[in-house]
Design a protein around this motif. Structure first.
Motif, PDB file in Angstrom:
ATOM      1  N   LEU A  82     -44.947 -75.616  46.197  1.00 30.02           N
ATOM      2  CA  LEU A  82     -45.087 -74.167  46.091  1.00 30.02           C
ATOM      3  C   LEU A  82     -43.802 -73.550  45.558  1.00 30.02           C
ATOM      4  N   ARG A  83     -42.663 -73.957  46.132  1.00 33.53           N
ATOM      5  CA  ARG A  83     -41.383 -73.360  45.748  1.00 33.53           C
ATOM      6  C   ARG A  83     -40.986 -73.764  44.337  1.00 33.53           C
ATOM      7  N   ALA A  84     -41.352 -74.983  43.931  1.00 33.93           N
ATOM      8  CA  ALA A  84     -41.055 -75.420  42.563  1.00 33.93           C
ATOM      9  C   ALA A  84     -41.848 -74.619  41.533  1.00 33.93           C
ATOM     10  N   ASN A  85     -42.952 -74.014  41.968  1.00 31.85           N
ATOM     11  CA  ASN A  85     -43.776 -73.191  41.070  1.00 31.85           C
ATOM     12  C   ASN A  85     -43.528 -71.701  41.276  1.00 31.85           C
ATOM     13  N   GLY A  86     -42.412 -71.368  41.914  1.00 28.72           N
ATOM     14  CA  GLY A  86     -41.992 -69.975  42.018  1.00 28.72           C
ATOM     15  C   GLY A  86     -42.630 -69.186  43.137  1.00 28.72           C
ATOM     16  N   ILE A  87     -43.282 -69.856  44.093  1.00 24.39           N
ATOM     17  CA  ILE A  87     -43.936 -69.160  45.200  1.00 24.39           C
ATOM     18  C   ILE A  87     -42.976 -69.066  46.378  1.00 24.39           C
ATOM     19  N   ILE A  88     -42.696 -67.863  46.840  1.00 24.28           N
ATOM     20  CA  ILE A  88     -41.908 -67.684  48.067  1.00 24.28           C
ATOM     21  C   ILE A  88     -42.754 -68.161  49.236  1.00 24.28           C
ATOM     22  N   SER A  89     -42.199 -69.047  50.049  1.00 22.65           N
ATOM     23  CA  SER A  89     -43.013 -69.638  51.117  1.00 22.65           C
ATOM     24  C   SER A  89     -42.184 -69.870  52.367  1.00 22.65           C
ATOM     25  N   LEU A  90     -42.853 -69.763  53.498  1.00 22.64           N
ATOM     26  CA  LEU A  90     -42.250 -69.980  54.807  1.00 22.64           C
ATOM     27  C   LEU A  90     -43.109 -70.963  55.588  1.00 22.64           C
ATOM     28  N   SER A  91     -42.487 -71.611  56.566  1.00 23.15           N
ATOM     29  CA  SER A  91     -43.250 -72.425  57.509  1.00 23.15           C
ATOM     30  C   SER A  91     -43.017 -71.880  58.908  1.00 23.15           C
ATOM     31  N   VAL A  92     -44.084 -71.799  59.675  1.00 24.70           N
ATOM     32  CA  VAL A  92     -43.988 -71.290  61.045  1.00 24.70           C
ATOM     33  C   VAL A  92     -43.188 -72.287  61.879  1.00 24.70           C
ATOM     34  N   PRO A  93     -42.253 -71.818  62.708  1.00 27.09           N
ATOM     35  CA  PRO A  93     -41.480 -72.750  63.537  1.00 27.09           C
ATOM     36  C   PRO A  93     -42.402 -73.636  64.383  1.00 27.09           C
ATOM     37  N   PRO A  94     -42.001 -74.882  64.627  1.00 21.52           N
ATOM     38  CA  PRO A  94     -42.845 -75.787  65.416  1.00 21.52           C
ATOM     39  C   PRO A  94     -42.873 -75.398  66.893  1.00 21.52           C
ATOM     40  N   ASP A  95     -43.844 -75.984  67.579  1.00 20.75           N
ATOM     41  CA  ASP A  95     -43.954 -75.867  69.040  1.00 20.75           C
ATOM     42  C   ASP A  95     -44.229 -74.455  69.526  1.00 20.75           C
ATOM     43  N   LEU A  96     -44.918 -73.647  68.719  1.00 14.20           N
ATOM     44  CA  LEU A  96     -45.444 -72.364  69.185  1.00 14.20           C
ATOM     45  C   LEU A  96     -46.936 -72.533  69.439  1.00 14.20           C
ATOM     46  N   ASP A  97     -47.449 -71.858  70.476  1.00 17.71           N
ATOM     47  CA  ASP A  97     -48.898 -71.905  70.658  1.00 17.71           C
ATOM     48  C   ASP A  97     -49.541 -70.934  69.672  1.00 17.71           C
ATOM     49  N   VAL A  98     -50.867 -70.924  69.642  1.00 20.63           N
ATOM     50  CA  VAL A  98     -51.549 -70.194  68.571  1.00 20.63           C
ATOM     51  C   VAL A  98     -51.250 -68.706  68.602  1.00 20.63           C
ATOM     52  N   SER A  99     -51.186 -68.099  69.789  1.00 18.33           N
ATOM     53  CA  SER A  99     -50.911 -66.667  69.855  1.00 18.33           C
ATOM     54  C   SER A  99     -49.502 -66.365  69.382  1.00 18.33           C
ATOM     55  N   GLN A 100     -48.551 -67.266  69.689  1.00 20.45           N
ATOM     56  CA  GLN A 100     -47.183 -67.069  69.220  1.00 20.45           C
ATOM     57  C   GLN A 100     -47.078 -67.281  67.708  1.00 20.45           C
ATOM     58  N   ARG A 101     -47.877 -68.210  67.169  1.00 21.19           N
ATOM     59  CA  ARG A 101     -47.886 -68.407  65.719  1.00 21.19           C
ATOM     60  C   ARG A 101     -48.416 -67.155  65.013  1.00 21.19           C
ATOM     61  N   ILE A 102     -49.495 -66.600  65.560  1.00 21.71           N
ATOM     62  CA  ILE A 102     -50.062 -65.375  64.982  1.00 21.71           C
ATOM     63  C   ILE A 102     -49.042 -64.244  65.034  1.00 21.71           C
ATOM     64  N   GLU A 103     -48.343 -64.119  66.162  1.00 24.60           N
ATOM     65  CA  GLU A 103     -47.347 -63.062  66.313  1.00 24.60           C
ATOM     66  C   GLU A 103     -46.197 -63.256  65.323  1.00 24.60           C
ATOM     67  N   TRP A 104     -45.758 -64.498  65.167  1.00 20.03           N
ATOM     68  CA  TRP A 104     -44.655 -64.790  64.237  1.00 20.03           C
ATOM     69  C   TRP A 104     -45.049 -64.411  62.807  1.00 20.03           C
ATOM     70  N   ILE A 105     -46.266 -64.773  62.431  1.00 19.51           N
ATOM     71  CA  ILE A 105     -46.748 -64.460  61.077  1.00 19.51           C
ATOM     72  C   ILE A 105     -46.826 -62.952  60.872  1.00 19.51           C
ATOM     73  N   ASN A 106     -47.358 -62.244  61.863  1.00 17.53           N
ATOM     74  CA  ASN A 106     -47.537 -60.801  61.717  1.00 17.53           C
ATOM     75  C   ASN A 106     -46.207 -60.044  61.709  1.00 17.53           C
ATOM     76  N   LYS A 107     -45.140 -60.651  62.242  1.00 19.49           N
ATOM     77  CA  LYS A 107     -43.822 -60.021  62.219  1.00 19.49           C
ATOM     78  C   LYS A 107     -42.993 -60.439  61.002  1.00 19.49           C
ATOM     79  N   SER A 108     -43.590 -61.270  60.144  1.00 21.06           N
ATOM     80  CA  SER A 108     -42.858 -61.756  58.976  1.00 21.06           C
ATOM     81  C   SER A 108     -42.783 -60.723  57.861  1.00 21.06           C
TER      82      SER A 108
END
Length: 408
Positions: A39-65
């Motif tokens: 993705l990054r080699a093709n110019g796409i800005i990309s993030l990965s969610v930190p590991p070891d979060l449960d699903v609600s914390q993953r959703i919260e992390w994404i929504n605060k990004s």
């Protein structure tokens, strides 16, 4: 510029399905790691969610990004399937005919082409055994959930054990995302490179306690009654605050967050009522939530845990069943109509054949009648021309008649 977030389901404490010497959490993290460089080699800005979060914390992390659908941003959650089948599968938000379905289908198509794995298609979250998937409808960016093979299938498991195949899956996912954005994929990574450049992260997100309970790591909301949990306010909040349930400190460590006005809280409550329950709150409910100073996360949890929401999910499932039954009946009706039309054509052909036969019979009857009339006329003529026994002519007349009869 479109942006992408890659999330991996499960955590070290909840590793997902374990089979054929593989743990789901380990495999999908490898796939995410293989996806991001492309993705990054093709110019796409990309993030990965930190590991070891449960699903609600993953959703919260994404929504605060700061990523959101209005910016054409997307988020993908990776999982492995189970159940003994084989191949890829995807899930999209709501009934489809939307960006979520297009994203899931593009990723499945390109990943299947890249890996040779079977494409089992993308499905509505309402068709999932849980009735809905929170990751799809609670995240702000366009979301899709991708199952990257069946961990309990021997062939799929052996495929996923090989690093070069993990690279193929990651490359296919990246190609699918680029297709969704309408960007041509360019293979600009050095051979064997798996280095992932790290872009600036979104405001050092520190997840707060999970705002949504009873959600599986696939992000499913269980429609059955759920056990309640006790919310413990952060110690930084004064007990004298009339809205003490609401965390006032910024998750980014940026000091105190300004308290919402009553009108802002009213708009927030109304927005979530419409989104989750499909209706505006009545005056009693609105006054109740305004007076207790409930937080947005607590409001969402309370509404999802409500019997009304469970009834809506159940009703939705019944509607889908009824819709399928109606479609089946429509198909059967069309089949019967076609069968009736075919039989009518056969009857019409038979009637035409009968009419032609009747016409032939009528013509034959007419010819018979004419033939009988001709024979009758000949008989009459013969009778008139025959010898009358009472004939009293001359001897020559009688002799001439006799000779005529002989020669006739």
């Amino acid at each position: 510029m479109p942006r992408v977030i890659i999330s991996t389901g499960h955590s070290s404490s909840n590793p997902g399905t374990i089979a054929n010497g593989l743990r789901e959490v380990d495999v999908i993290r490898q796939i995410a790691k293989a996806t991001l460089p492309h993705l990054r080699a093709n110019g796409i800005i990309s993030l990965s969610v930190p590991p070891d979060l449960d699903v609600s914390q993953r959703i919260e992390w994404i929504n605060k990004s700061g990523y959101a659908e209005e910016n054409n941003d997307v988020c993908i959650e990776l999982h492995l399937n189970s159940g003994g089948d084989s191949g890829l599968e995807g899930w999209y938000e709501d009934e489809g005919q939307n960006k979520s379905e297009a994203l899931a289908e593009d990723i499945l198509q390109k990943t299947a082409e890249e890996t040779g794995l079977k494409n089992n298609g993308a499905h509505s979250e309402y068709d999932h055994e849980y009735g809905s998937l929170a990751f799809l409808h609670e995240t702000l960016p366009v979301a899709a959930l991708i199952e990257c093979g069946f961990i309990d299938n021997n062939d799929d498991a052996e495929f996923l054990k090989k690093p070069e195949n993990i690279e193929k899956v990651g490359r296919g996912i990246a190609k699918g995302i680029l297709k969704y954005f309408g960007i041509e994929f360019k293979d600009s990574l050095p051979a064997g490179s798996n280095t992932i450049p790290t872009p600036p992260s979104p405001a050092s997100v520190t997840p707060t306690p999970a705002p949504i309970t009873n959600i599986s790591d696939h992000g499913s909301v269980t429609p059955a009654p759920r056990p309640t949990t006790t919310y413990t306010p952060p110690s930084t909040i004064s007990n004298t605050d009339p809205f003490a349930n609401r965390p006032l400190s910024s998750p980014a460590g940026g000091g105190m967050k300004p308290m919402m006005t009553r009108d802002e809280r009213k708009d927030m409550i109304t927005k979530h009522y419409i989104k989750i329950l499909g209706r505006e709150p009545n005056q009693n409910d609105l006054n109740y939530f305004l007076n207790i100073g409930i937080t947005e996360d607590q409001l969402i949890k309370k509404m999802i845990d409500s019997q009304e929401h469970a009834d809506l999910v159940k009703a939705r499932q019944e509607i889908l069943k009824t819709k399928k039954k109606f479609n089946d009946q429509q198909t059967e009706l069309i089949r019967l109509r076609n069968q009736t039309a075919d039989q009518q054509r056969i009857l019409d052909n038979m009637q035409q054949s009968i009419n032609e036969k009747n016409l032939s019979l009528a013509e034959m009857q007419q010819k018979i009648t004419e033939y009988q009339k001709i024979n009758s006329d000949k008989t009459i003529v013969k009778q008139h021309d025959g010898v009358n026994p009472n004939y009293k002519g001359t001897f020559l007349d009688r002799l001439f008649r006799a000779f005529s009869d002989l020669f006739e």
